[in-house]
Design a protein around this motif. Structure first.
Motif, mmCIF file in Angstrom:
data_model
loop_
_atom_site.group_PDB
_atom_site.id
_atom_site.type_symbol
_atom_site.label_atom_id
_atom_site.label_comp_id
_atom_site.label_asym_id
_atom_site.label_seq_id
_atom_site.Cartn_x
_atom_site.Cartn_y
_atom_site.Cartn_z
ATOM 1 N N LEU A 118 -1.120 -19.796 43.197
ATOM 2 C CA LEU A 118 -1.852 -19.012 42.211
ATOM 3 C C LEU A 118 -0.858 -18.405 41.225
ATOM 4 O O LEU A 118 0.195 -17.908 41.620
ATOM 5 C CB LEU A 118 -2.629 -17.884 42.896
ATOM 6 C CG LEU A 118 -3.621 -18.284 43.988
ATOM 7 C CD1 LEU A 118 -4.209 -17.033 44.649
ATOM 8 C CD2 LEU A 118 -4.735 -19.157 43.419
ATOM 9 N N LEU A 119 -1.222 -18.411 39.937
ATOM 10 C CA LEU A 119 -0.349 -17.888 38.893
ATOM 11 C C LEU A 119 -1.089 -16.833 38.078
ATOM 12 O O LEU A 119 -2.073 -17.154 37.408
ATOM 13 C CB LEU A 119 0.108 -19.009 37.951
ATOM 14 C CG LEU A 119 0.712 -20.270 38.569
ATOM 15 C CD1 LEU A 119 1.039 -21.271 37.475
ATOM 16 C CD2 LEU A 119 1.953 -19.932 39.369
ATOM 17 N N PRO A 120 -0.668 -15.577 38.117
ATOM 18 C CA PRO A 120 -1.318 -14.567 37.279
ATOM 19 C C PRO A 120 -0.950 -14.748 35.814
ATOM 20 O O PRO A 120 0.188 -15.116 35.488
ATOM 21 C CB PRO A 120 -0.763 -13.250 37.825
ATOM 22 C CG PRO A 120 0.576 -13.612 38.381
ATOM 23 C CD PRO A 120 0.432 -15.014 38.934
ATOM 24 N N VAL A 121 -1.908 -14.503 34.921
ATOM 25 C CA VAL A 121 -1.606 -14.519 33.492
ATOM 26 C C VAL A 121 -0.657 -13.361 33.201
ATOM 27 O O VAL A 121 -0.963 -12.203 33.516
ATOM 28 C CB VAL A 121 -2.890 -14.378 32.656
ATOM 29 C CG1 VAL A 121 -2.557 -14.184 31.171
ATOM 30 C CG2 VAL A 121 -3.768 -15.610 32.831
ATOM 31 N N PRO A 122 0.503 -13.623 32.616
ATOM 32 C CA PRO A 122 1.454 -12.528 32.350
ATOM 33 C C PRO A 122 0.953 -11.619 31.232
ATOM 34 O O PRO A 122 0.328 -12.080 30.275
ATOM 35 C CB PRO A 122 2.736 -13.260 31.944
ATOM 36 C CG PRO A 122 2.292 -14.599 31.470
ATOM 37 C CD PRO A 122 1.051 -14.935 32.243
ATOM 38 N N LEU A 123 1.228 -10.336 31.366
ATOM 39 C CA LEU A 123 0.783 -9.335 30.399
ATOM 40 C C LEU A 123 1.917 -9.026 29.421
ATOM 41 O O LEU A 123 3.083 -9.000 29.805
ATOM 42 C CB LEU A 123 0.376 -8.055 31.142
ATOM 43 C CG LEU A 123 -0.381 -6.979 30.370
ATOM 44 C CD1 LEU A 123 -1.740 -7.483 29.921
ATOM 45 C CD2 LEU A 123 -0.554 -5.736 31.254
ATOM 46 N N ALA A 124 1.550 -8.803 28.168
ATOM 47 C CA ALA A 124 2.551 -8.427 27.168
ATOM 48 C C ALA A 124 3.257 -7.144 27.592
ATOM 49 O O ALA A 124 2.644 -6.243 28.168
ATOM 50 C CB ALA A 124 1.885 -8.248 25.809
ATOM 51 N N ARG A 125 4.542 -7.060 27.300
ATOM 52 C CA ARG A 125 5.340 -5.910 27.739
ATOM 53 C C ARG A 125 4.787 -4.595 27.198
ATOM 54 O O ARG A 125 4.719 -3.600 27.920
ATOM 55 C CB ARG A 125 6.800 -6.087 27.303
ATOM 56 C CG ARG A 125 7.561 -7.139 28.086
ATOM 57 C CD ARG A 125 9.024 -7.146 27.704
ATOM 58 N NE ARG A 125 9.208 -7.586 26.322
ATOM 59 C CZ ARG A 125 9.359 -8.859 25.959
ATOM 60 N NH1 ARG A 125 9.329 -9.801 26.885
ATOM 61 N NH2 ARG A 125 9.533 -9.174 24.695
ATOM 62 N N LYS A 126 4.373 -4.584 25.943
ATOM 63 C CA LYS A 126 3.839 -3.356 25.353
ATOM 64 C C LYS A 126 2.568 -2.921 26.075
ATOM 65 O O LYS A 126 2.385 -1.743 26.391
ATOM 66 C CB LYS A 126 3.553 -3.577 23.865
ATOM 67 C CG LYS A 126 2.981 -2.357 23.164
ATOM 68 C CD LYS A 126 2.723 -2.636 21.694
ATOM 69 C CE LYS A 126 2.110 -1.429 20.996
ATOM 70 N NZ LYS A 126 1.842 -1.713 19.552
ATOM 71 N N ARG A 127 1.705 -3.888 26.358
ATOM 72 C CA ARG A 127 0.451 -3.547 27.036
ATOM 73 C C ARG A 127 0.719 -3.110 28.480
ATOM 74 O O ARG A 127 0.033 -2.242 29.008
ATOM 75 C CB ARG A 127 -0.498 -4.747 26.991
ATOM 76 C CG ARG A 127 -1.947 -4.375 27.270
ATOM 77 C CD ARG A 127 -2.916 -5.316 26.590
ATOM 78 N NE ARG A 127 -2.814 -5.212 25.139
ATOM 79 C CZ ARG A 127 -2.416 -6.215 24.344
ATOM 80 N NH1 ARG A 127 -2.064 -7.363 24.863
ATOM 81 N NH2 ARG A 127 -2.353 -6.056 23.047
ATOM 82 N N TYR A 128 1.723 -3.715 29.102
ATOM 83 C CA TYR A 128 2.070 -3.307 30.467
ATOM 84 C C TYR A 128 2.569 -1.854 30.486
ATOM 85 O O TYR A 128 2.217 -1.080 31.385
ATOM 86 C CB TYR A 128 3.140 -4.237 31.048
ATOM 87 C CG TYR A 128 3.424 -3.991 32.510
ATOM 88 C CD1 TYR A 128 2.702 -4.653 33.497
ATOM 89 C CD2 TYR A 128 4.396 -3.068 32.902
ATOM 90 C CE1 TYR A 128 2.951 -4.418 34.841
ATOM 91 C CE2 TYR A 128 4.647 -2.831 34.242
ATOM 92 C CZ TYR A 128 3.923 -3.503 35.201
ATOM 93 O OH TYR A 128 4.165 -3.258 36.523
ATOM 94 N N ARG A 129 3.375 -1.485 29.500
ATOM 95 C CA ARG A 129 3.868 -0.099 29.432
ATOM 96 C C ARG A 129 2.711 0.870 29.223
ATOM 97 O O ARG A 129 2.704 1.966 29.788
ATOM 98 C CB ARG A 129 4.897 0.037 28.304
ATOM 99 C CG ARG A 129 6.233 -0.631 28.582
ATOM 100 C CD ARG A 129 7.295 -0.172 27.604
ATOM 101 N NE ARG A 129 6.957 -0.506 26.225
ATOM 102 C CZ ARG A 129 7.307 -1.639 25.628
ATOM 103 N NH1 ARG A 129 8.017 -2.541 26.295
ATOM 104 N NH2 ARG A 129 6.969 -1.869 24.374
ATOM 105 N N GLN A 130 1.737 0.477 28.426
ATOM 106 C CA GLN A 130 0.592 1.344 28.156
ATOM 107 C C GLN A 130 -0.297 1.491 29.388
ATOM 108 O O GLN A 130 -0.765 2.584 29.712
ATOM 109 C CB GLN A 130 -0.222 0.784 26.988
ATOM 110 C CG GLN A 130 0.493 0.832 25.648
ATOM 111 C CD GLN A 130 -0.250 0.072 24.563
ATOM 112 O OE1 GLN A 130 -1.095 -0.786 24.843
ATOM 113 N NE2 GLN A 130 0.060 0.375 23.313
ATOM 114 N N ARG A 131 -0.527 0.357 30.070
ATOM 115 C CA ARG A 131 -1.487 0.342 31.168
ATOM 116 C C ARG A 131 -0.844 0.695 32.494
ATOM 117 O O ARG A 131 -1.485 1.278 33.374
ATOM 118 C CB ARG A 131 -2.140 -1.050 31.233
ATOM 119 C CG ARG A 131 -3.362 -1.141 32.112
ATOM 120 C CD ARG A 131 -4.004 -2.514 31.939
ATOM 121 N NE ARG A 131 -4.499 -2.684 30.575
ATOM 122 C CZ ARG A 131 -4.804 -3.857 30.032
ATOM 123 N NH1 ARG A 131 -4.654 -4.956 30.726
ATOM 124 N NH2 ARG A 131 -5.249 -3.929 28.799
#
Length: 235
Positions: A118-131
């Motif tokens: 299984l491969l998770p869709v990677p999240l943008a770094r900016k959105r990861y910092r926000q969330r």
């Protein structure tokens, strides 16, 4: 003193009414969920008839092989996903992942091939910092534990922080994702069957970009597992 677990009352996570032991959602609420019935056999777009391929997939065959999804993106599933994704209400995410794993297990029992990873869709770094977390990663971990399928967390990387897909139409989404993703290891993909995990499939642009990347590196099959599928605008 031995604690009697049988005396614990189980309450529905949606309506808070009492439900059967071991169940997280009561029968009434489960029946009212927006289950995806007839849909395109490739992209799972809600469709008037079953066993058919939608016009978009006929015109532009997707790089992924099949989308497996239990629900339409409609109330209350849309609200539950939003609360999990934007308000960090993780128990709701786990509840949704539990039902997705049951849906997938049923599909495996009916003949759907099990993926190698299984491969998770990677999240943008900016959105990861926000969330503060990647909801696709959390869903993937829960599915992995329930289905005994390994996770490769590092194979897919997001190398560009792109504009939010929610603000774009289908063509703009595809352009927005060009060169957005990369692979960390091309050598491990030859002949493999992989499954991409995400929360919602809208136009399929993200799944398409990732599936094309994986197949160019040698993957023989790429499926997409997600919680909900949006209909076409106006449907």
């Amino acid at each position: 003193m031995v604690y009697n677990w049988l005396n614990i009352e189980h309450h529905c996570s949606l309506c808070d009414e009492r439900c059967e032991t071991g169940q997280s959602v009561c029968g009434a609420c489960e029946a009212e969920l927006p289950w995806l019935r007839e849909h395109c056999t490739l992209c799972a777009l809600p469709f008037p008839a079953s066993g058919l391929i939608c016009g978009e997939c006929l015109k532009r065959p997707p790089a992924f092989n099949r989308v497996i999804v239990p629900w339409r993106f409609a109330f209350p599933v849309d609200t539950l996903i939003s609360r999990f994704k934007h308000q960090a209400q993780w128990p709701l995410g786990r509840l949704l992942a539990e039902h997705l794993s049951q849906h997938l297990q049923h599909a495996f029992d009916e003949g759907l091939p099990r993926p190698d990873a299984l491969l998770p869709v990677p999240l943008a770094r900016k959105r990861y910092r926000q969330r503060g977390f990647n909801q696709a990663q959390m869903l993937t971990d829960w599915l992995s534990a329930a289905l005994a399928i390994p996770v490769d967390k590092k194979l897919l990387q997001r190398v560009q922080d792109t504009q939010s897909q929610q603000e774009l139409d289908a063509a703009s989404r595809r352009r927005n994702l060009r060169q957005a993703f990369a692979l960390t290891d091309h050598q491990k993909l030859a002949g493999r069957h992989l499954a991409i995990v995400d929360d919602v499939l809208t136009t399929g642009a993200t799944a398409e970009a990732l599936a094309r990347l994986l197949k160019r590196a040698g993957a023989v099959r790429v499926d997409v597992y997600c919680l909900a599928r949006t209909p076409k605008p106006g449907d």
